[in-house]
Design a protein around this motif. Structure first.
Motif, PDB file in Angstrom:
ATOM      1  N   SER A   1      -1.710   9.767  -8.679  1.00 52.77           N
ATOM      2  CA  SER A   1      -0.930   8.906  -9.565  1.00 52.77           C
ATOM      3  C   SER A   1      -1.353   9.188 -11.002  1.00 52.77           C
ATOM      4  O   SER A   1      -2.549   9.214 -11.310  1.00 52.77           O
ATOM      5  CB  SER A   1      -1.173   7.428  -9.232  1.00 52.77           C
ATOM      6  OG  SER A   1      -0.417   6.593 -10.076  1.00 52.77           O
ATOM      7  N   LEU A   2      -0.396   9.421 -11.869  1.00 49.79           N
ATOM      8  CA  LEU A   2      -0.703   9.765 -13.257  1.00 49.79           C
ATOM      9  C   LEU A   2      -1.276   8.548 -13.982  1.00 49.79           C
ATOM     10  O   LEU A   2      -0.708   7.458 -13.952  1.00 49.79           O
ATOM     11  CB  LEU A   2       0.563  10.244 -13.968  1.00 49.79           C
ATOM     12  CG  LEU A   2       1.227  11.462 -13.327  1.00 49.79           C
ATOM     13  CD1 LEU A   2       2.513  11.817 -14.068  1.00 49.79           C
ATOM     14  CD2 LEU A   2       0.269  12.657 -13.323  1.00 49.79           C
ATOM     15  N   GLY A   3      -2.412   8.764 -14.651  1.00 52.67           N
ATOM     16  CA  GLY A   3      -3.088   7.658 -15.307  1.00 52.67           C
ATOM     17  C   GLY A   3      -2.379   7.126 -16.536  1.00 52.67           C
ATOM     18  O   GLY A   3      -2.457   5.939 -16.835  1.00 52.67           O
ATOM     19  N   LEU A   4      -1.683   7.992 -17.275  1.00 47.62           N
ATOM     20  CA  LEU A   4      -1.017   7.589 -18.513  1.00 47.62           C
ATOM     21  C   LEU A   4      -1.974   6.798 -19.405  1.00 47.62           C
ATOM     22  O   LEU A   4      -1.650   5.741 -19.942  1.00 47.62           O
ATOM     23  CB  LEU A   4       0.243   6.768 -18.202  1.00 47.62           C
ATOM     24  CG  LEU A   4       1.286   7.470 -17.323  1.00 47.62           C
ATOM     25  CD1 LEU A   4       2.405   6.507 -16.952  1.00 47.62           C
ATOM     26  CD2 LEU A   4       1.860   8.705 -17.996  1.00 47.62           C
TER      27      LEU A   4
ATOM     28  N   GLU B   1      -0.563  14.940 -21.564  1.00 51.26           N
ATOM     29  CA  GLU B   1      -1.491  15.333 -20.504  1.00 51.26           C
ATOM     30  C   GLU B   1      -0.918  15.072 -19.114  1.00 51.26           C
ATOM     31  O   GLU B   1      -1.304  15.717 -18.145  1.00 51.26           O
ATOM     32  CB  GLU B   1      -2.810  14.557 -20.638  1.00 51.26           C
ATOM     33  CG  GLU B   1      -3.714  15.085 -21.725  1.00 51.26           C
ATOM     34  CD  GLU B   1      -5.134  14.559 -21.602  1.00 51.26           C
ATOM     35  OE1 GLU B   1      -6.017  15.112 -22.282  1.00 51.26           O
ATOM     36  OE2 GLU B   1      -5.365  13.618 -20.823  1.00 51.26           O
ATOM     37  N   ALA B   2       0.009  14.112 -19.019  1.00 53.09           N
ATOM     38  CA  ALA B   2       0.540  13.736 -17.706  1.00 53.09           C
ATOM     39  C   ALA B   2       1.165  14.926 -16.993  1.00 53.09           C
ATOM     40  O   ALA B   2       0.991  15.100 -15.781  1.00 53.09           O
ATOM     41  CB  ALA B   2       1.568  12.610 -17.870  1.00 53.09           C
ATOM     42  N   VAL B   3       1.898  15.760 -17.720  1.00 57.09           N
ATOM     43  CA  VAL B   3       2.557  16.908 -17.094  1.00 57.09           C
ATOM     44  C   VAL B   3       1.522  17.902 -16.578  1.00 57.09           C
ATOM     45  O   VAL B   3       1.640  18.423 -15.462  1.00 57.09           O
ATOM     46  CB  VAL B   3       3.530  17.590 -18.073  1.00 57.09           C
ATOM     47  CG1 VAL B   3       4.117  18.846 -17.452  1.00 57.09           C
ATOM     48  CG2 VAL B   3       4.645  16.631 -18.472  1.00 57.09           C
TER      49      VAL B   3
ATOM     50  N   THR C   1       4.967   5.107 -22.907  1.00 59.77           N
ATOM     51  CA  THR C   1       5.326   6.418 -23.474  1.00 59.77           C
ATOM     52  C   THR C   1       6.632   6.927 -22.875  1.00 59.77           C
ATOM     53  O   THR C   1       7.702   6.606 -23.352  1.00 59.77           O
ATOM     54  CB  THR C   1       4.180   7.421 -23.247  1.00 59.77           C
ATOM     55  OG1 THR C   1       3.826   7.441 -21.847  1.00 59.77           O
ATOM     56  CG2 THR C   1       2.948   7.027 -24.045  1.00 59.77           C
ATOM     57  N   TYR C   2       6.543   7.728 -21.818  1.00 63.00           N
ATOM     58  CA  TYR C   2       7.734   8.382 -21.284  1.00 63.00           C
ATOM     59  C   TYR C   2       8.582   7.467 -20.401  1.00 63.00           C
ATOM     60  O   TYR C   2       8.058   6.633 -19.659  1.00 63.00           O
ATOM     61  CB  TYR C   2       7.326   9.587 -20.427  1.00 63.00           C
ATOM     62  CG  TYR C   2       6.630  10.686 -21.174  1.00 63.00           C
ATOM     63  CD1 TYR C   2       7.307  11.490 -22.079  1.00 63.00           C
ATOM     64  CD2 TYR C   2       5.275  10.923 -20.964  1.00 63.00           C
ATOM     65  CE1 TYR C   2       6.661  12.513 -22.756  1.00 63.00           C
ATOM     66  CE2 TYR C   2       4.616  11.946 -21.632  1.00 63.00           C
ATOM     67  CZ  TYR C   2       5.318  12.726 -22.528  1.00 63.00           C
ATOM     68  OH  TYR C   2       4.674  13.733 -23.192  1.00 63.00           O
TER      69      TYR C   2
END
Length: 314
Positions: A6-9, A17-19, A40-41
């Motif tokens: 799971s992306l920390g964001l 950095e998520a990508v 953010t996104y």
């Protein structure tokens, strides 16, 4: 036990950095990436970017706030990502926080538990390519059918209280966030009274051989939960009643951060060397968790959480 990512964001790290974290997870064979949505996104946009920059990994978008995004919007988003990337795209639903729903979006959270249950009911046929025909107490969608190929997404519900567990019983998966294994076990017991087939995932922050900045990142992530209803009681039960009491007395955040012991972090996170972390994973498995979604810490010493993801993949 199945491990996903799971992306920390993380708010203190560059959003892009998520990508790269998703690419690293894909390169190391993790089967699924959870793409959340914070400040953010847009989650569907980020999922599309990840799908176009990775080779194999499946995508779960969300949890999406059910009092912000309606069933048609969610179904169209999932179908769009699936068509544009050629990946399996699943959907996670939740009620989100008052700050996000009421302050950021200016929406009401009234009836959010009902909306969560009704979203599962309304989305299932839409995601399977059927015409919508649902009219509930909080949500409705009638007359729409996807023009894109049906993504046939699995549905996941983020749960903590009894009403959310009830909604999760209608879904394919229930996901738990920031819980001790003991608290997870109780929720899973409640779920099993309603469903024998719903799988259980847990988001757990992870840092292999962490340095001081990594520990501090986890500490900042835990801070908002210490005084929260339910979570505070969980931490008190785990032996940190004094910290919960202090958090509920309204101290300055810096003072509260300094009062959070490492042992409290270890009760809800995967911290240590690989052997210690495997022992913690065993504790979640014994609680009934089928899948742990690793939330890798990202710091200057371990950007993108690459060292953590590599170590746990091995």
């Amino acid at each position: 036990m199945r491990l996903s990512v799971s992306l920390g964001l993380w708010q203190d790290r560059p959003a892009g950095e998520a990508v790269r974290t998703a690419q690293i997870a894909d390169e190391h064979g993790y089967p699924e990436i959870w793409v959340g949505e914070m400040a953010t996104y847009d989650a569907f946009a980020l999922a599309t970017a990840i799908g176009m920059r990775t080779d194999h990994v499946a995508l779960t978008v969300g949890p999406l706030a059910v009092t912000v995004r309606d069933p048609m919007m969610i179904a169209m988003g999932a179908a769009s990502v699936a068509e544009l990337t050629g990946r399996q795209v699943n959907v996670a639903l939740g009620t989100s926080s008052p700050m996000v729903v009421e302050q950021w979006h200016g929406r009401s959270r009234a009836g959010s538990a009902t909306a969560l249950r009704e979203s599962v009911m309304a989305l299932r046929p839409l995601l399977d390519g059927k015409k919508s025909g649902f009219s509930g107490t909080r949500l409705s969608s009638t007359g729409y059918r996807l023009r894109l190929p049906a993504p046939r997404s699995e549905l996941t519900v983020a749960a903590f209280g009894p009403a959310a567990v009830g909604a999760a019983a209608l879904a394919d998966r229930m996901v738990l966030n920031l819980l001790t294994p003991a608290s997870a076990a109780r929720l899973i017991t409640d779920l099993r009274l309603l469903s024998r087939t719903t799988r259980v995932a847990a988001w757990v922050t992870a840092a292999v051989d962490p340095d001081a900045p990594a520990i501090e990142q986890i500490r900042r992530g835990v801070l908002p939960y210490l005084a929260a209803p339910g979570y505070g009681e969980m931490f008190a039960e785990a032996g940190f009643e004094d910290v919960v009491w202090y958090a509920r007395s309204g101290p300055h955040p810096k003072e509260l951060l300094a009062a959070i012991p490492d042992a409290l972090l270890e009760s809800v996170a995967l911290i240590g060397d690989s052997v210690e972390i495997m022992d913690r994973l065993d504790a979640y498995a014994e609680a009934g968790v089928d899948e742990v979604a690793l939330v890798p810490v990202s710091t200057e010493a371990d950007p993108f959480g690459e060292a953590t993801l590599k170590a746990l993949a091995e």
